[in-house]
Design an enzyme around this catalytic site. Structure first.
Site, mmCIF file in Angstrom:
data_model
loop_
_atom_site.group_PDB
_atom_site.id
_atom_site.type_symbol
_atom_site.label_atom_id
_atom_site.label_comp_id
_atom_site.label_asym_id
_atom_site.label_seq_id
_atom_site.Cartn_x
_atom_site.Cartn_y
_atom_site.Cartn_z
ATOM 1 N N ASP A 1 0.703 -1.157 -0.085
ATOM 2 C CA ASP A 1 0.062 0.093 0.267
ATOM 3 C C ASP A 1 0.804 1.332 -0.090
ATOM 4 O O ASP A 1 2.022 1.181 0.431
ATOM 5 C CB ASP A 1 -0.980 -0.033 1.255
ATOM 6 C CG ASP A 1 -2.123 0.811 0.971
ATOM 7 O OD1 ASP A 1 -2.208 1.336 -0.030
ATOM 8 O OD2 ASP A 1 -2.823 1.368 2.070
ATOM 9 N N HIS B 1 2.560 3.275 -9.367
ATOM 10 C CA HIS B 1 2.160 1.680 -9.507
ATOM 11 C C HIS B 1 3.468 0.907 -10.122
ATOM 12 O O HIS B 1 3.841 -0.120 -9.727
ATOM 13 C CB HIS B 1 0.781 1.387 -10.199
ATOM 14 C CG HIS B 1 -0.178 2.017 -9.504
ATOM 15 N ND1 HIS B 1 -0.447 1.624 -8.031
ATOM 16 C CD2 HIS B 1 -1.412 2.800 -9.772
ATOM 17 C CE1 HIS B 1 -1.479 2.298 -7.653
ATOM 18 N NE2 HIS B 1 -2.108 2.938 -8.800
ATOM 19 N N LEU C 1 9.915 -21.047 -5.185
ATOM 20 C CA LEU C 1 9.269 -19.946 -4.586
ATOM 21 C C LEU C 1 7.973 -19.697 -5.341
ATOM 22 O O LEU C 1 7.772 -19.654 -6.708
ATOM 23 C CB LEU C 1 10.070 -18.585 -4.569
ATOM 24 C CG LEU C 1 9.296 -17.338 -3.881
ATOM 25 C CD1 LEU C 1 10.385 -16.331 -3.222
ATOM 26 C CD2 LEU C 1 8.302 -16.547 -4.875
HETATM 27 C C1 FPP Z 1 -1.882 -0.016 -3.118
HETATM 28 O O1 FPP Z 1 -1.625 1.669 -3.138
HETATM 29 C C2 FPP Z 1 -1.492 -0.428 -4.378
HETATM 30 C C3 FPP Z 1 -2.318 -0.834 -5.732
HETATM 31 C C4 FPP Z 1 -3.719 -0.583 -5.516
HETATM 32 C C5 FPP Z 1 -1.723 -1.733 -6.437
HETATM 33 C C6 FPP Z 1 -0.575 -2.486 -6.199
HETATM 34 C C7 FPP Z 1 0.239 -2.933 -7.576
HETATM 35 C C8 FPP Z 1 1.333 -3.219 -7.674
HETATM 36 C C9 FPP Z 1 2.541 -2.943 -6.553
HETATM 37 C C10 FPP Z 1 1.975 -3.826 -8.831
HETATM 38 C C11 FPP Z 1 1.804 -5.204 -9.029
HETATM 39 C C12 FPP Z 1 1.631 -5.513 -10.504
HETATM 40 C C13 FPP Z 1 1.456 -6.894 -10.878
HETATM 41 C C14 FPP Z 1 1.534 -7.044 -12.216
HETATM 42 C C15 FPP Z 1 1.896 -7.904 -10.011
HETATM 43 P P1 FPP Z 1 -2.757 2.613 -3.462
HETATM 44 O O2 FPP Z 1 -2.798 2.974 -4.883
HETATM 45 O O3 FPP Z 1 -3.761 2.386 -2.675
HETATM 46 O O4 FPP Z 1 -1.858 4.011 -2.804
HETATM 47 P P2 FPP Z 1 -2.539 4.811 -1.633
HETATM 48 O O5 FPP Z 1 -2.696 4.099 -0.591
HETATM 49 O O6 FPP Z 1 -1.220 5.747 -1.391
HETATM 50 O O7 FPP Z 1 -3.507 5.723 -2.264
HETATM 51 MG MG MG Z 2 -4.301 2.599 -0.482
#
Ligand code: FPP
Ligand code: MG
Length: 284
Positions: free
Chosen positions: A35, A52, A149
């Site tokens: 997150d 992202h 893994l």
């Molecule tokens: C949460 O941060 C993150 C996500 C909703 C997306 C997570 C995805 C990745 C790390 C990429 C992974 C990709 C693959 C193909 C495995 P947020 O958007 O909620 O950020 P915030 O909490 O700061 O609003």
């Molecule tokens: Mg978030």
């Protein structure tokens, strides 16, 4: 160079620290709620999509650290069913990121095989665009024999949805006389779910909620919350989480020596077949 497993990201000193940590108990399954990507983007004045992408890069580093630590199973929350409610622009960017990365994975399959990484995408795949559904199915089939893994990617996932899909599978099993109601118990439900039980769950970015992640599986899991935003997560944060696990881990469960009823074993095979059929159907 592999995009999914970042090489050369562990210094000699970090490797030494990993060796020290490995003299203690290391979780055999670790789950991450990754997150804070958008707050990272805002903090660094870049767009959300870049945030992202940075999140994905962090995942590839984390996988290398987990491989060095000898952790055999890692589960990450990459896209919740709730995330479909975000703006179309952001949802499209996340789907495109997944498409690009899964395609990269197929392109670099020899390296993935060398690392021994199996990829399992868990979630309500029917909610995904057709091309992505077909791609993730190909990725799962292409990596199914790797065993160093196992990387579970929760995508179009929530814990409650996973439980309700497991319930539907069991009901189908009852209707098709594959399982009798008296054989439905906690063990059967656990095994009908997509994901197993993590020993340690880490959530970044200071949020201390579970956000509908692995609700059934975390009944005995050690939880670790850290303020660091996911793209800024470091090996030191991971080692701190593992030390927290070493201080708080429950005793290791004795192996269950009870014989599983024959009917249950047959039902589990039937579930496996259904999963395989679904994947093949998505590809064609
Ligand atoms: C949460 O941060 C993150 C996500 C909703 C997306 C997570 C995805 C990745 C790390 C990429 C992974 C990709 C693959 C193909 C495995 P947020 O958007 O909620 O950020 P915030 O909490 O700061 O609003
Ligand atoms: Mg978030």
């Amino acid at each position: 160079m592999s995009l999914w497993i970042k090489e050369n990201c562990v210094s000699f000193f970090q490797l030494f620290c990993i060796k020290v940590i490995k003299t203690g108990r290391v979780p055999q399954h670790i789950a991450f709620i990754m997150d804070g990507n958008r707050r990272y983007a805002k903090k660094n004045s870049v767009d959300k999509s870049t945030g992202h992408h940075k999140g994905f890069d962090k995942l590839s580093e984390t996988l290398k650290w987990c491989l060095d630590l000898g952790i055999p199973e890692v589960t990450v929350y990459a896209f919740s069913i709730e995330n479909f409610k975000r703006s179309k622009e952001e949802v499209d960017a996340l789907m495109e990121l997944a498409r690009e990365k899964f395609q990269n994975l197929l392109d670099e399959i020899d390296q993935i095989d060398e690392w021994g990484v199996r990829v399992h995408v868990a979630g309500r795949l029917s909610l995904l665009p057709e091309h992505l559904r077909s791609l993730v199915s190909k990725v799962m089939l292409a990596t199914k024999d790797n065993n160093r893994l196992c990387l579970n990617i929760a995508y179009a996932y929530t814990g409650r949805d996973e439980i309700s899909r497991a319930a539907s599978r069991i009901i189908d099993g009852v209707k098709e006389n594959k399982i009798s109601p008296e054989n439905i118990d906690e063990e059967l439900i656990s095994q009908s779910l997509d994901l197993g039980e993590p020993e340690l769950l880490v959530r970044t970015s200071g949020e201390v909620r579970l956000s509908d992640f692995m609700l059934w599986q975390i009944s005995n899991t050690v939880l670790y919350f850290t303020d660091v935003l996911w793209p800024e997560f470091t090996i030191w944060n991971l080692l701190a989480a593992i030390i927290h696990f070493q201080r708080n881990a429950p005793p290791i469960k004795a192996e269950d020596t009870n014989e599983t009823a024959h009917e249950k074993e047959e039902f589990l095979k039937y579930l496996e077949q259904r999963r395989a059929q679904e994947l093949t159907k998505y590809i064609s």
